[in-house]
Design a protein around this motif. Structure first.
Motif, PDB file in Angstrom:
ATOM      1  N   THR A   9     -72.660  23.920 -41.186  1.00  0.00           N
ATOM      2  CA  THR A   9     -73.617  24.809 -40.542  1.00  0.00           C
ATOM      3  C   THR A   9     -73.081  25.317 -39.208  1.00  0.00           C
ATOM      4  OG1 THR A   9     -75.418  23.597 -41.601  1.00  0.00           O
ATOM      5  CG2 THR A   9     -75.995  24.988 -39.716  1.00  0.00           C
ATOM      6  N   THR A  10     -72.559  24.431 -38.388  1.00  0.00           N
ATOM      7  CA  THR A  10     -72.044  24.884 -37.088  1.00  0.00           C
ATOM      8  C   THR A  10     -70.705  25.602 -37.238  1.00  0.00           C
ATOM      9  OG1 THR A  10     -71.018  22.740 -36.598  1.00  0.00           O
ATOM     10  CG2 THR A  10     -73.263  23.104 -35.770  1.00  0.00           C
ATOM     11  N   ASN A  12     -69.964  27.674 -39.544  1.00  0.00           N
ATOM     12  CA  ASN A  12     -70.316  29.049 -39.885  1.00  0.00           C
ATOM     13  C   ASN A  12     -71.414  29.599 -38.974  1.00  0.00           C
ATOM     14  OD1 ASN A  12     -68.677  29.849 -42.278  1.00  0.00           O
ATOM     15  ND2 ASN A  12     -69.455  27.867 -42.962  1.00  0.00           N
ATOM     16  N   GLY A  13     -71.707  28.881 -37.920  1.00  0.00           N
ATOM     17  CA  GLY A  13     -72.681  29.309 -36.927  1.00  0.00           C
ATOM     18  C   GLY A  13     -71.976  29.520 -35.593  1.00  0.00           C
ATOM     19  N   ARG A  14     -72.271  28.613 -34.659  1.00  0.00           N
ATOM     20  CA  ARG A  14     -71.740  28.811 -33.300  1.00  0.00           C
ATOM     21  C   ARG A  14     -70.230  28.635 -33.185  1.00  0.00           C
ATOM     22  NH1 ARG A  14     -72.370  23.502 -30.049  1.00  0.00           N
ATOM     23  NH2 ARG A  14     -72.876  22.034 -31.701  1.00  0.00           N
ATOM     24  N   LYS A  85     -69.416  31.117 -45.840  1.00  0.00           N
ATOM     25  CA  LYS A  85     -70.866  31.199 -45.596  1.00  0.00           C
ATOM     26  C   LYS A  85     -71.212  31.978 -44.331  1.00  0.00           C
ATOM     27  CE  LYS A  85     -72.613  27.334 -48.156  1.00  0.00           C
ATOM     28  NZ  LYS A  85     -73.605  26.298 -48.201  1.00  0.00           N
ATOM     29  N   GLY A  86     -70.278  32.124 -43.425  1.00  0.00           N
ATOM     30  CA  GLY A  86     -70.544  32.877 -42.210  1.00  0.00           C
ATOM     31  C   GLY A  86     -70.555  34.377 -42.421  1.00  0.00           C
ATOM     32  N   THR A  88     -71.672  37.947 -44.354  1.00  0.00           N
ATOM     33  CA  THR A  88     -72.798  38.537 -45.084  1.00  0.00           C
ATOM     34  C   THR A  88     -72.459  39.980 -45.435  1.00  0.00           C
ATOM     35  OG1 THR A  88     -73.848  39.269 -43.029  1.00  0.00           O
ATOM     36  CG2 THR A  88     -74.520  37.113 -43.874  1.00  0.00           C
ATOM     37  N   GLN A 166     -74.307  42.164 -39.435  1.00  0.00           N
ATOM     38  CA  GLN A 166     -74.705  40.788 -39.138  1.00  0.00           C
ATOM     39  C   GLN A 166     -76.068  40.389 -39.711  1.00  0.00           C
ATOM     40  OE1 GLN A 166     -73.104  38.142 -37.325  1.00  0.00           O
ATOM     41  NE2 GLN A 166     -71.362  39.380 -37.930  1.00  0.00           N
ATOM     42  N   THR A 170     -75.413  33.749 -39.425  1.00  0.00           N
ATOM     43  CA  THR A 170     -75.813  32.630 -38.575  1.00  0.00           C
ATOM     44  C   THR A 170     -74.872  32.432 -37.397  1.00  0.00           C
ATOM     45  OG1 THR A 170     -74.575  31.112 -39.974  1.00  0.00           O
ATOM     46  CG2 THR A 170     -76.911  31.429 -40.493  1.00  0.00           C
ATOM     47  N   CYS A 171     -73.925  33.354 -37.227  1.00  0.00           N
ATOM     48  CA  CYS A 171     -72.966  33.223 -36.135  1.00  0.00           C
ATOM     49  C   CYS A 171     -73.164  34.342 -35.126  1.00  0.00           C
ATOM     50  CB  CYS A 171     -71.534  33.265 -36.691  1.00  0.00           C
ATOM     51  SG  CYS A 171     -71.093  34.861 -37.402  1.00  0.00           S
ATOM     52  N   SER A 172     -72.370  34.298 -34.084  1.00  0.00           N
ATOM     53  CA  SER A 172     -72.454  35.322 -33.045  1.00  0.00           C
ATOM     54  C   SER A 172     -71.112  36.056 -32.935  1.00  0.00           C
ATOM     55  CB  SER A 172     -72.823  34.690 -31.709  1.00  0.00           C
ATOM     56  OG  SER A 172     -71.849  33.726 -31.343  1.00  0.00           O
TER      57      SER A 172
END
Length: 177
Positions: A9-10, A12-14, A85-86, A88, A166, A170-172
């Motif tokens: 999760t992280t 593909n997130g932060r 997963k990051g 889209t 985006q 789930t990322c920036s």
């Protein structure tokens, strides 16, 4: 004190931007090795047996190590799967294209490794041979493989950085314009 861990999760997130940057450094370094080897052959006129890229010059066993080549193909496959997963939208489509091609590239390297380990070579060839190597020389084939995996990966990453792409991410990683 607990050691911090990075979950999917992280990742593909932060941590997505950092993970992509690290992955891209590894990919570009490998790609550069193939380009240097091609330059050694086609620009400098070296025989293929002497053209070993940058790292292969001080460590010639790297060029002939099926384990090393397989390990890199597996690393690429794992990286493409973990970072998928990051992405889209259209960027995910291009990332999936790169992943699909890498699946085939990985299978070719697995075939080469299994031949090296067993001593039984495809179609009675004198050395481990991949399927597409039956129609194209190995150095040129790997230049091709790396190009066709790299190109859609770059398209995916460029699209991924656009704020309009985006939706649902789930990322920036997006760059504000």
């Amino acid at each position: 004190m607990a050691t911090p861990t990075i979950s999917a999760t992280t990742l593909n997130g932060r941590h997505h931007r950092t993970a992509l940057a690290i992955f891209m450094v590894i990919v570009v370094a490998h790609w550069a090795e193939h380009l240097v080897q091609a330059m050694q052959v086609y620009v400098w006129g070296w025989p293929l047996s002497e053209a070993r890229g940058v790292l292969g010059m001080p460590f010639p066993w790297l060029v002939t190590s099926e384990w090393m080549h397989y390990g890199y193909a597996l690393l690429m496959l794992v990286g493409l799967v973990l970072l998928r997963k990051g992405f889209t939208g259209r960027s995910r489509t291009w990332w999936n294209i790169s992943l699909g091609i890498q699946v085939w590239h990985h299978l070719e390297h697995l075939l080469l490794l299994l031949q090296k380990l067993s001593g039984v070579y495809l179609m009675g060839r004198p050395a481990p041979t991949s399927i597409l190597q039956l129609v194209a020389p190995r150095m040129e084939l790997h230049l091709f493989y790396n190009a066709v995996v790299f190109a859609p990966m770059v398209v995916a990453m460029l699209l991924h950085r656009r704020p309009a792409e985006q939706t649902g991410a789930t990322c920036s990683c997006a760059v504000a314009h």
